[in-house]
Scaffold this motif. Structure first.
Motif, short mmCIF file in Angstrom:
data_model
loop_
_atom_site.label_atom_id
_atom_site.label_comp_id
_atom_site.label_asym_id
_atom_site.label_seq_id
_atom_site.Cartn_x
_atom_site.Cartn_y
_atom_site.Cartn_z
N LEU A 164 29.91 53.04 47.11
CA LEU A 164 31.15 53.03 47.89
C LEU A 164 32.34 52.79 46.98
N TYR A 165 33.39 53.62 47.16
CA TYR A 165 34.62 53.45 46.41
C TYR A 165 35.76 53.20 47.40
N VAL A 166 36.60 52.21 47.08
CA VAL A 166 37.75 51.88 47.92
C VAL A 166 39.01 52.07 47.09
N PRO A 167 39.99 52.85 47.58
CA PRO A 167 41.21 53.11 46.80
C PRO A 167 42.01 51.83 46.55
N GLU A 168 42.81 51.89 45.49
CA GLU A 168 43.65 50.74 45.12
C GLU A 168 44.90 50.70 45.98
N VAL A 169 45.32 49.49 46.32
CA VAL A 169 46.55 49.26 47.08
C VAL A 169 47.68 48.92 46.12
N TYR A 170 48.86 49.52 46.32
CA TYR A 170 50.04 49.20 45.52
C TYR A 170 50.91 48.24 46.35
N TRP A 171 50.74 46.95 46.09
CA TRP A 171 51.35 45.93 46.93
C TRP A 171 52.87 45.93 46.85
#
Length: 543
Positions: free
Chosen positions: A222-229
């Protein structure tokens, strides 16, 4: 008044798309059939569109709550007619978009800068449009390709109207229907209200995505995209743009020679890992939110999107669910019945033997079939129908889990029709149970709490002194009672002795957890004292 207007709109949409025709031929009660025959629109106009298209268009017109319900139904293509399932699949990413210029204004208002200042590129034409938000592609000035998720304008008001109407209907059902109290419709709607309003705050979704990414860091499944906070707000979410194949695009997956069996089994593994290892699971796993990576199709990796709805379970619910699943796998229906009573899901006075017999009558026919033909969804539905006879209450905290489990099974069977959900899940659950019980599990839990125990070690002499003082006082009371006997509970006389024993055992055990590197090397005396403490607490709880 707003509820009445919303109800009138729902009635108008039902009439416009002639949804009453969907019930023709079903074995309905006579009074329902009579009501359907008397509705005025049945004789005023006809709708020439296919029934699946009519249902999809009606859900789109009624708004996000109905769209989400259609999304859930679309995953159960094994339970729906083919034409309806195909149309509901279009709800995944083809909800009509709102104006791109309006999306730009929302982004600029939320982040306090112009789109040109925020991004080197921004496409005002939406990439995808869903029930609550829509997505635009963009590129940061630093070069990263991203997607920008923007909440639909005015959606909060529409959802409040629908939830208010649902509460009205729930109160009505609970008041006039004999089954209403058992089903707890008001609590279920309250749980749904919390879930859907959490989804409207994109900061919560960003937090959910970050947590899920940590849980599956460097995972091959499983891959989860990165969040740009720095670019995230209540109404705007900026995430890494991913490239993959929608899990519903079976033709493209076949073209890249994806291992469908492994892909389906990994979907089950992801679900049980989230539920039992992490107690943090993605609860909106319809095909529009799940992609498959282009890389390594023989070793496929899922990509998850849309983290607005997540669920979690208490340790008690986790334990009861795991033990229920394993008991089903072993066809130990007595254990299933006892667990339902112990967990409080059915009343304490339920006759366990009768309940066991009823559960057996539901499950045995499925076990007579080949394992690949067993549908967990159908078994679950049968169990709910059986438990209704025993006044089983709906557990609001499990509603999301039930929905997600049905979604996962439907998705897996769509990818690999021979998927055996039970056989795939059984080894995982057995391993989880082994890790949760036994000496090693106790050692691990105690080691995790070692800093807290060490902090309290200086207090142990005082606790020992207090326990000994209590023992002395109770000895004096016992001696006085022999001289002047009076009715009393024998348990109270011995309580101080046992409390002192527990205190000594806890002190030894907490000290030894820190000093002994291997649990097998610890002296048996501390285990005996700890066991005495468990017995003591169990007896005191019953007292």
């Amino acid at each position: 008044m707003s509820r009445l207007l919303r109800l009138l709109k729902i009635t108008r949409v039902v009439a416009r798309y002639r949804l009453d025709n969907l019930f023709d031929g079903l074995p309905l009660p006579w009074y329902v059939r009579a009501w359907l025959m008397l509705v005025p629109w049945r004789y005023l106009w006809r709708c020439q569109r296919p029934r699946g298209e009519r249902l999809r268009l009606a859900m789109e017109e009624l708004g996000p709550i109905f769209v989400k319900f259609g999304q859930m139904l679309s995953t159960r293509q094994d339970l729906l007619p083919e034409d309806i399932a195909a149309e509901l699949t279009l709800l995944q990413d083809r909800v009509p978009p709102f104006c791109g210029e309006r999306a730009v204004r929302i982004v600029e208002r939320a982040l306090g800068q112009t789109v040109a200042e925020l991004f080197s590129e921004f496409d005002s034409t939406p990439l995808a449009s869903a029930s609550v938000a829509q997505v635009h592609t963009a590129r940061l000035h630093s070069g990263e390709a991203v997607v920008v998720k923007v909440i639909r304008p005015g959606i909060n008001r529409v959802i409040r109207q629908d939830v208010s109407l649902l509460f009205t209907l729930a109160h009505l059902v609970q008041a006039v229907w004999s089954e209403g109290r058992r089903l707890r419709p008001v609590e279920v709607v309250a749980e749904y209200e919390k879930t859907i309003f959490d989804e409207l705050d994109l900061r919560r979704e960003a937090g959910n995505a970050s947590q899920l990414k940590r849980n599956f860091e460097n995972s091959p499944i499983l891959y989860v995209p990165e969040v740009y906070w720095d670019y995230t707000h209540r109404d705007v979410l900026v995430m890494e743009r991913i490239y993959g194949v929608p899990v519903s695009d079976v033709a493209s997956l076949k073209a890249q020679q994806t291992d469908f069996r492994l892909l389906a089994e990994r979907g089950v593994e992801i679900f049980f890992t989230q539920v039992f290892r992490d107690s943090f699971f993605h609860a909106d796993m319809h095909p529009g939110n799940v992609y498959v990576s282009h890389q390594h199709p023989q070793d496929p990796q899922y990509i998850a999107l849309d983290f607005g709805i997540v669920g979690s379970l208490t340790p008690e619910d986790q334990s009861y669910l795991a033990r229920n699943f394993l008991a089903f796998f072993k066809r130990d229906y007595k254990q299933v019945a006892q667990l339902h009573v112990e967990s409080g899901w059915v009343p304490r006075d339920t006759n366990v033997n009768d309940f066991e017999s009823a559960i057996r009558s539901v499950c045995e026919p499925f076990f007579e079939k080949p394992l690949k033909e067993i549908s967990f969804g159908q078994v679950l539905l049968g169990l709910f129908q059986t438990a209704r006879r025993y006044n089983m209450e709906v557990q609001p905290q499990l509603v999301l889990l039930q929905k997600t489990l049905l979604n996962i099974e439907g998705l897996g069977r769509q990818l690999y029709p021979d998927l055996d959900l039970w056989q795939t899940a059984k080894p995982f659950l057995e391993k989880w149970m082994r890790e949760r019980v036994g000496a090693r599990a106790l050692y691990r839990n105690m080691k995790e709490r070692a800093p807290e125990l060490i902090e309290h070690l200086p207090q142990m002499p005082q606790l020992f002194h207090g326990a000994l003082q209590q023992l002395k006082q109770l000895e004096e009371l016992e001696l006085a009672a022999r001289v002047n006997p009076e009715p009393r509970r024998g348990w109270d006389v011995h309580w101080g002795r046992l409390a002192g024993l527990v205190a000594v055992g806890a002190a030894l055990l907490s000290a030894q957890v820190v000093t002994w590197p291997q649990v097998e090397a610890m002296p048996p005396a501390s285990w005996v004292l700890a066991a005495a403490g468990v017995v003591l607490l169990s007896l005191e709880r019953r007292r």
